[in-house]
Design a protein around this motif. Structure first.
Motif, PDB file in Angstrom:
ATOM      1  N   THR A 138      23.073  31.424   2.410  1.00  0.00           N
ATOM      2  CA  THR A 138      22.562  32.802   2.506  1.00  0.00           C
ATOM      3  C   THR A 138      21.986  33.253   1.172  1.00  0.00           C
ATOM      4  O   THR A 138      21.057  34.048   1.143  1.00  0.00           O
ATOM      5  N   HIS A 139      22.538  32.721   0.092  1.00  0.00           N
ATOM      6  CA  HIS A 139      22.001  33.076  -1.224  1.00  0.00           C
ATOM      7  C   HIS A 139      20.768  32.232  -1.524  1.00  0.00           C
ATOM      8  O   HIS A 139      20.789  31.317  -2.327  1.00  0.00           O
ATOM      9  N   ASP A 190      15.538  40.400   2.888  1.00  0.00           N
ATOM     10  CA  ASP A 190      16.962  40.068   3.035  1.00  0.00           C
ATOM     11  C   ASP A 190      17.204  39.113   4.208  1.00  0.00           C
ATOM     12  O   ASP A 190      18.334  38.953   4.648  1.00  0.00           O
ATOM     13  N   TYR A 219      19.981  36.642   3.959  1.00  0.00           N
ATOM     14  CA  TYR A 219      21.291  37.300   3.960  1.00  0.00           C
ATOM     15  C   TYR A 219      21.733  37.637   5.384  1.00  0.00           C
ATOM     16  O   TYR A 219      22.917  37.635   5.692  1.00  0.00           O
ATOM     17  N   LYS A 220      20.771  37.994   6.208  1.00  0.00           N
ATOM     18  CA  LYS A 220      21.164  38.483   7.540  1.00  0.00           C
ATOM     19  C   LYS A 220      21.004  37.441   8.636  1.00  0.00           C
ATOM     20  O   LYS A 220      21.261  37.737   9.801  1.00  0.00           O
ATOM     21  N   THR A 259      28.980  33.584  -0.240  1.00  0.00           N
ATOM     22  CA  THR A 259      27.825  33.580   0.671  1.00  0.00           C
ATOM     23  C   THR A 259      28.249  34.169   2.022  1.00  0.00           C
ATOM     24  O   THR A 259      27.446  34.802   2.692  1.00  0.00           O
ATOM     25  N   THR A 319      28.282  37.914   1.533  1.00  0.00           N
ATOM     26  CA  THR A 319      26.941  38.487   1.662  1.00  0.00           C
ATOM     27  C   THR A 319      26.546  38.604   3.133  1.00  0.00           C
ATOM     28  O   THR A 319      25.928  39.590   3.544  1.00  0.00           O
ATOM     29  N   ALA A 320      26.914  37.631   3.925  1.00  0.00           N
ATOM     30  CA  ALA A 320      26.635  37.720   5.362  1.00  0.00           C
ATOM     31  C   ALA A 320      27.286  38.969   5.947  1.00  0.00           C
ATOM     32  O   ALA A 320      26.726  39.641   6.811  1.00  0.00           O
ATOM     33  N   TYR A 326      25.478  42.093   5.133  1.00  0.00           N
ATOM     34  CA  TYR A 326      24.236  42.220   5.905  1.00  0.00           C
ATOM     35  C   TYR A 326      24.473  42.014   7.397  1.00  0.00           C
ATOM     36  O   TYR A 326      23.744  41.288   8.054  1.00  0.00           O
ATOM     37  N   ARG A 358      20.648  39.026  -7.393  1.00  0.00           N
ATOM     38  CA  ARG A 358      22.083  39.222  -7.135  1.00  0.00           C
ATOM     39  C   ARG A 358      22.839  39.259  -8.454  1.00  0.00           C
ATOM     40  O   ARG A 358      23.984  38.834  -8.529  1.00  0.00           O
ATOM     41  N   GLN A 412      26.286  40.616  -8.473  1.00  0.00           N
ATOM     42  CA  GLN A 412      27.376  39.703  -8.092  1.00  0.00           C
ATOM     43  C   GLN A 412      27.763  38.821  -9.267  1.00  0.00           C
ATOM     44  O   GLN A 412      28.939  38.504  -9.474  1.00  0.00           O
ATOM     45  N   ARG A 469      24.486  46.928  -1.889  1.00  0.00           N
ATOM     46  CA  ARG A 469      23.050  46.797  -1.627  1.00  0.00           C
ATOM     47  C   ARG A 469      22.343  47.909  -2.391  1.00  0.00           C
ATOM     48  O   ARG A 469      22.810  49.043  -2.422  1.00  0.00           O
TER      49      ARG A 469
END
Lengths: 431, 1016
Positions: free
Chosen positions: A295-296, A307, A310-311, A342, A345-346, A349, B880, B883, B941
């Protein structure tokens, strides 16, 4: 607390690589914690008990303490199944750019016979740093041009290769021939294309012949003349091995799924799968799962949603495609300790917290065919789990205090922590 | 030298030289006088005279207009209503001047000349020109009589010549030697490694221009034909070449440094940056070929064609109109087109897209003549001008126009004989005993004929053989399936083609009289189609966004007065993190910070600005993230790694404002980045610090007032350990050390030499030349003077200590060690030296020298008093960085507030910009980010990102943009499919890989290769 004194015994010396832990001898109960089962369920104030390497209790935290030799009070902490890293060259690479330490890719285009497990370095200095963030199982997979080789699933605390095996030779890895040529800027357009198109058709035809030969070969149990390549593909046609096909563009995924179906491959998994959400029906209809790209990462196309990577997990979930997360790409071996982030992040999103976890635990296990034994905190499964001070999918919460693989409490020290201690000492003394 | 100057400045040369070879036969002394009467004469694109006469003598126009008296010795031609036009001029050609082959390069004796083979200023087109009859003929066919040509090979390419497109010996064709001096950013066939990047090309040329000026003055110097030529050329006409729109400001800036300007050959995509192009103030020479459409009928294939490419297809033919509307002078060129003959079709498209038709013609006649100072002789038909003109059937832009003849300097070249019979049409064929239909189609020379009975369907017609020669026709055919029943005719054509008659012979041998009379003229289906296409071009719509890639602005966002209410504000000041706090932005700055701000009270005057309120409840407001180590938004090469020291190259020369990663970075809360040169050599190039003002041109991205900086590098990259065999110095860390000492000793000497000169009184200077400027050493001298700061790529403790020793002994400070993964081992020494550390959060094990990298590095350095930051070196991770900062909490227990400073205030300190950015307090730049939650959370975000108080990223607007792009893509894809359906050629869709740089990318061609990016 009194029962847990044993845990503080110095069970490892100061070797650079921590000593693998001995088999579980005393039963252990972790109590007072939030239990993230891995299948979507969460138990607040829960407990997890295990003996002889297997989980024998998952539930609320009362009335069970007496049955365990050791009780770990983990109030306010979180228990998760050990995270599972698919599609990784971990243990095949020590230092990426130091050639002598790299065993991930051989020459040749059709090399299913190359077995990752044979070169897997169970005492890699990288592995302990990965475990420190909660990743306890990995699918070690070779890299290559078209057919790269055969992967195996390992647990990350072992004296040697054989001891590491969770599932040997679980899958064959291949990359689907790219459907699109790179082109230059319009001021200097790259060459087109008809020639390259022919080249591709030839390549696909060659690939088809290779699979047909393998299918025919697999019809005979013990052929008079052994072909190691075709032998390695045998399992694809009886379902004992899965075919992991690297493909990102919708056209490539579609071609790959149609191809493997036509050639009698029993189980196909797409790796990468950037466009998988666009061909959801095809994947669902054919029961094809996806090992999703990291995802990154950046969007593949310039004006894709910024994004989108990410999604992607949320998009796949929405469309009913089973998937797990990977860390494939730049810095893939040492960077894999970021796998939980990761997943985090999912979650940021669109995926739910427990679905994000599931994508690095139970569903990852299912995709690798090890979900009978691993991937969730379920009675009867391996006690492969971690205890984190906080939310393990967040950088600040991910603080793994205990980790167990098959009930064995593994060392969480590593080369980097040793250097940290060493130099912290030096600096504190003002040296 | 004097000769060259004369050539560049003198008035048009007189008639051809007198030194032609002596004749080998009796002379052809016939007067070359021609009168063309009864013509529609276009003396230029705007002036037309009906029933006019053009009189030419010895290659020169004597008279042009009505009422011309034709002298007795003239050969008279009645043009009977045909058109006369000034011939076209090709301003950018390599006619007869091919690039050097490898063999030629090897054979070239370098002699005493400049060390770099990409500089070939001493090349002169008229000396190198080799006749190329075929190519000249092709240009003539399309109406060109003159081309300005140069050898398109190298960075300084030497001079061009204006070449008449006739078939004479070169000495007669060259009508203007040294028409202009030509420059590009491509090194062409040069076998030298340097330069290997765009910034290297610019640096090389900049140094050469300084050298050329110095060369003129210097008393003692090495002989150098290149510099000698270049010095002269800098006083004359200069023509530069751009590979894309963003090269235009690069050229104008470079020339301006020397007080110069010039012409510029563009790429045809100027429409996307019109304000910057106009500001550059350089007249252009632009191509105008319709780009091929992509085959996008498969929806998956269509995904692979970027919006920028779709838009280029749509706008390429509108470029000329847009340039003209913006008041930018330009000429058109056919250079680079696949099909020369399509130029007429494309010209009509330019007109259909809005360009005035007379202007379209001027851009190929008088305008190129003017740009090269040839307009007294070429580009129009007035007495005294050269007799280079066209005879055409219609107006030049008429779709049925035919160029019959191209006259070059009074010499006739027939393209399409106006006397040729156009026979297409349907005829009644009278064979004495029967009347048949004869159908003739096609163009003269390619006629096809069919015969059928009037009452029979079309399908029963039979093909006939038809030959036309002069006014004589020969026809034969036989009924289907009966080859023995052949009928043969021969006869004459009358009445301009409408009536034929003669004798025929039937099967069996009987002779008879026949005739044919045309009933209707034939048309061409193909032309109808073109017409349709042209009409469509006029209807095209669609906006031009800034930049013209996905997520560009239709309207540039502006700075507003904004108050963000009730947010959690991370001030990065002694006030710490403030809850329920308001921040007021005005004039691009933070105006006030406080609880429940009374906004009107902040503005004491009577006029109060209108204030836009943003609810920050539950949200966090921080200053923008600053990435000390970035390679985004850089054009064509991040490393000039061909020499071990390249301190003269400047990233600031090659900022790419169209990189989508600027926008993606904004979406991750990044507002300022240091764009670094790569780490392939010991002393790399000068850095640029940009603010991410998405949409603005390159110059406006540069952070005004930022201190000059430069990249150094140590270790495996500079000793080239990890790529192919190499022998460039240095190969060891020992060599790296000495490279530094040597460089700085040189720089000291250089500084001393200049100091001595600067201290001299004017009297002492007489008779002496100023010392030569060396931009490479000048940058190093700036370091010694404390005027230029260093970011040094570094990993292991020995090399970190080494550079600090070098710096201490040379009395400068290494401002920042970047990467610095073993910094934790030498933290006290770093603190003592006064340097900063800009590190990765957790990278390691990607190369031998990072085996002892630990993620606790940032925490240890920070705790031991070193100003510490966390950077990306990666276009993905840079969005990022919040992060990455959070990892300093995880690894080593840094507090949240201090961790946050590692991606904001601390890098601002490294850049010495902390008085402006890196914290939130009144008077600081309003570079702010509004987050949905704690910025160190994995769930964070960026909702809004402001730079100078301008909201360049807004999550809500971003969603609107997505929908808009989807709609635009759909519209463009449909238009392309329609174009394909209408018969336009298409090419296969391909994948446009982003050009992502990382430290180790070599050369500008790097992006053409596949493969993983291996980062620092």
């Amino acid at each position: 607390m009194a029962w847990s004194w044993l845990l503080w015994l110095p069970i490892h010396g100061y070797a650079q690589i921590p000593t693998p832990a001995p088999p579980q001898s005393r039963s252990i109960l972790i109590t007072g914690c939030t239990v993230h089962v891995g299948d979507g369920k969460v138990i607040d104030d829960g407990a997890v008990g295990f003996r002889s390497g297997r989980i024998d209790y998952v539930g609320f935290d009362y009335g069970v303490k007496a049955q365990y030799d050791t009780v770990i009070h983990a109030k306010g902490q979180h228990v998760y199944p050990g995270f599972i890293l698919p599609d990784s060259p971990l243990g095949l690479v020590e230092v990426e750019q130091t050639r002598a330490t790299v065993d991930k890719q051989d020459v040749g285009r059709y090399e299913p016979e190359l077995r990752a497990i044979s070169a897997y370095k169970s005492d890699s200095r990288v592995t302990p740093t990965i475990r420190s963030n909660g990743v306890l199982l990995a699918q070690v997979a070779p890299r290559g041009l078209t057919i790269a080789g055969t992967s195996s699933v390992v647990q990350l605390d072992a004296w040697d290769n054989d001891g590491a095996i969770v599932k040997a030779d679980d899958g064959v890895f291949m990359s689907w021939p790219s459907a699109y040529q790179r082109q230059g800027w319009w001021a200097e357009p790259g060459e087109t294309d008809s020639e390259k198109k022919d080249e591709r058709a030839k390549k696909l035809d060659e690939l088809r012949q290779f699979f047909r030969n393998a299918k025919a070969y697999s019809a005979t149990k013990s052929p008079a003349i052994v072909d190691v390549r075709l032998e390695a593909l045998r399992g694809l046609f009886d379902g004992s091995k899965a075919l992991f096909v690297r493909a990102d563009a919708a056209r490539e995924i579609t071609e790959a799924v149609q191809f493997t179906k036509a050639e009698g491959v029993k189980r196909t998994v797409i790796v990468g799968g950037y466009d998988a959400w666009r061909v959801a029906d095809l994947l669902r209809d054919n029961k094809v799962d996806v090992v999703l790209r990291r995802t990154h990462s950046l969007p593949m196309r310039p004006e894709d949603d910024i994004d989108l990577p990410y999604k992607l997990p949320a998009l796949l979930k929405e469309r009913g495609i089973r998937f797990c997360l990977s860390y494939t790409g730049d810095h893939e071996h040492a960077g894999a300790r970021n796998l939980p982030f990761t997943a985090g992040t999912a979650r940021a999103y669109g995926l739910s917290s427990e679905d994000a976890l599931r994508a690095i635990t139970l569903d990852a296990a299912a995709l690798l065919g090890i979900d009978q034994r691993c991937g969730s905190l379920t009675v009867g499964k391996d006690a492969t789990l971690i205890v984190s001070q906080g939310d393990a999918l967040d950088m600040r919460g991910n603080d793994v205090r205990w980790a167990f693989i098959q009930g064995r409490r593994i060392a969480l020290d590593d080369h980097q922590k040793q250097l940290y201690r060493q130099y912290q000492g030096k600096l504190e003394k003002g040296q | 030298m004097r000769l060259i100057l004369a050539a560049l400045f003198c008035a048009p040369l007189l008639a051809h030289a007198q030194t032609s070879a002596p004749p080998s036969h009796v002379r052809d002394a016939a007067p070359k006088v021609f009168a063309f009467t009864n013509a529609i004469l276009h003396t230029d694109a705007r002036t037309v005279v009906a029933k006019a006469t053009l009189l030419i003598r010895d290659g020169e126009v004597v008279a042009a207009g009505a009422g011309v008296i034709v002298p007795a010795d003239a050969v008279v031609r009645d043009l009977n209503g045909l058109h006369l036009w000034p011939a076209l001029i090709e301003p950018y050609s390599d006619l007869g001047l091919a690039a050097s082959t490898n063999e030629e390069r090897k054979a070239e004796n370098k002699g005493a000349r400049h060390w770099n083979s990409a500089l070939r200023a001493d090349a002169r087109a008229h000396e190198l020109y080799k006749s190329d009859g075929e190519k000249a003929g092709k240009l003539r066919e399309q109406g060109f009589a003159l081309a300005v040509a140069h050898r398109m090979d190298g960075i300084a390419r030497g001079t061009s010549a204006a070449i008449a497109l006739n078939d004479e010996a070169p000495v007669k064709c060259i009508v203007q030697p040294d028409a202009a001096a030509h420059f590009s950013f491509r090194k062409g066939s040069s076998p030298d490694n340097y330069p290997s990047s765009l910034m290297g090309s610019i640096a090389l040329l900049r140094q050469a221009m300084h050298d050329a000026r110095w060369y003129e003055q210097a008393a003692s110097k090495e002989p150098d034909a290149v510099l000698e030529s270049l010095a002269a050329q800098l006083k004359g006409r200069i023509v530069t070449e751009a590979s894309d729109r963003n090269d235009v400001p690069r050229w104008s800036r470079l020339l301006k440094e020397f007080g110069l300007t010039g012409l510029l050959k563009g790429a045809g995509d100027e429409y996307a940056r019109l304000p910057e192009i106009k500001a550059a103030g350089m007249p252009l020479i632009v191509p105008f070929a319709q780009p091929e459409a992509y085959d996008v009928e498969d929806p998956y294939d269509a995904l692979e064609v970027s919006y920028a490419r779709l838009k280029h297809w749509e706008l390429a033919m509108r470029n000329a109109y847009l340039l003209d509307s913006a008041g930018i002078a330009f000429a058109l060129t056919t250079h680079g087109r696949k099909e020369l003959k399509d130029l007429w079709k494309d010209l009509r498209k330019l007109v259909a897209s809005g360009l005035d038709s007379a202007k379209a013609i001027e851009k190929l006649t008088v305008e190129p003549a003017r740009l090269f100072g040839l307009d007294q002789r070429y580009g129009a038909l007035r007495p005294g001008m050269r007799a280079s003109f066209l005879i055409t059937s219609h107006h030049l832009l008429h779709e049925k126009n035919t160029i019959h003849e191209t006259w070059v300097e009074g010499k006739r070249f027939t393209i399409d004989d106006p006397g040729k019979l156009k026979l297409a049409g349907t005829y009644n064929l009278n064979l004495a005993d029967a009347i048949l239909h004869l159908e003739v189609s096609g163009e003269p020379g390619k006629h096809e004929a069919h015969v059928r009975k009037p009452d029979e369907p079309d399908s029963l017609k039979v093909k006939a053989r038809l030959e036309v020669s002069g006014g004589v026709v020969s026809i034969s055919w036989s009924p289907k399936g009966k080859p023995e029943e052949i009928t043969r005719l021969n006869g004459s054509v009358h009445g301009g083609g409408g009536v034929w008659d003669g004798q025929g012979q039937r099967p069996g041998g009987a002779w008879f009289v026949w005739s044919a009379v045309r009933r209707a003229e034939g048309g061409s289906e193909k032309k109808d189609k073109d017409e349709k296409e042209e009409k469509k071009a006029a209807q095209l719509v669609g906006s031009i966004t800034f930049p013209l890639v996905g997520y560009g602005w239709k309207e540039a966002p502006k700075a507003e007065t904004i108050v963000i209410r009730n947010a959690t504000v991370w001030t990065n000041t002694s006030k710490g993190i403030l809850r329920n706090t308001d921040v007021l932005i005005h004039g691009g700055m933070v105006k006030a910070v406080g609880e429940k701000l009374d906004v009107p009270a902040v503005f004491p005057g009577k006029t109060k600005p209108s204030v836009f309120e943003v609810d920050g409840t539950g949200r966090h407001l921080t200053c923008g993230i600053i990435d000390e180590h970035s390679h985004i938004a850089i054009s064509r090469g991040v490393n000039e790694g061909s020499h071990h020291i390249t301190s003269e190259v400047r990233i600031g020369d090659v900022v790419n404002p169209d990189d989508i990663n600027i926008y993606r970075n904004l979406s991750g809360g990044v507002t300022t980045v240091q764009q670094l040169h790569g780490s392939a050599n010991v002393i790399g190039g000068q850095s640029a610090v940009i603010k991410l003002r998405w949409g603005h041109g390159a110059d406006s991205l540069l952070l005004e007032g930022a201190r000059p900086r430069i990249k150094f590098a140590l270790g495996e990259n500079v000793k080239q350990s990890n790529w192919g065999p190499s022998s460039r110095f240095p190969q060891t860390r020992m060599g790296v050390e000495q490279a530094f000492y040597d460089a700085f000793h040189q720089a000291r000497g250089y500084q001393a030499e200049h100091d001595r000169w600067n201290a001299m009184k004017p009297k002492e200077r007489t008779g002496k030349a100023a010392p030569r400027r060396d931009l490479r050493l000048e940058a190093l001298a700036e370091i010694l003077r404390g005027e230029r700061d260093i970011s040094c790529h570094s990993y292991v403790q020995s090399e970190i200590a080494m550079l600090m020793h070098v710096a201490d002994s040379m009395r400068f400070t290494v401002n920042t060690f970047t990467h610095i993964l073993e910094g934790y081992k030498v933290a006290p020494a770093m603190k003592a030296h006064g340097t900063s550390a800009s590190t990765f959060s957790d990278w390691w094990a990607y190369k031998q020298e990072v085996n002892e990298a630990i993620p606790y590095n940032a925490a240890l350095l920070h705790r031991n008093g070193v100003n510490t930051g966390i950077n990306s070196d990666d276009a993905e991770m840079s969005r990022r960085l919040n992060q990455e900062a959070a990892k300093a909490v995880k690894y080593g227990g840094v507090s949240a507030e201090e961790a946050w400073k590692m991606v904001t205030l601390n890098p601002a300190r490294m850049l010495k910009l902390d008085h402006r950015i890196g914290s939130i307090e009144p008077g600081k730049d309003a570079d702010l980010v509004l987050w949905n939650t704690d910025p160190l959370s994995i769930d964070a975000r960026a909702l809004k990102t402001y730079v100078d108080g301008v909201c360049y990223f807004d999550e809500a607007k971003d969603r609107e943009q997505r929908a808009w792009i989807a709609g635009e893509r759909d519209r463009l894809v449909r238009a392309m499919m329609q174009a394909k359906a209408d018969g336009a050629p298409t090419r296969k869709a391909g994948r446009e890989r982003p050009r992502l740089w990382c430290c180790e990318d070599l050369g500008e061609d790097e992006y053409l290769h596949d493969g993983d990016h291996i980062h620092e």
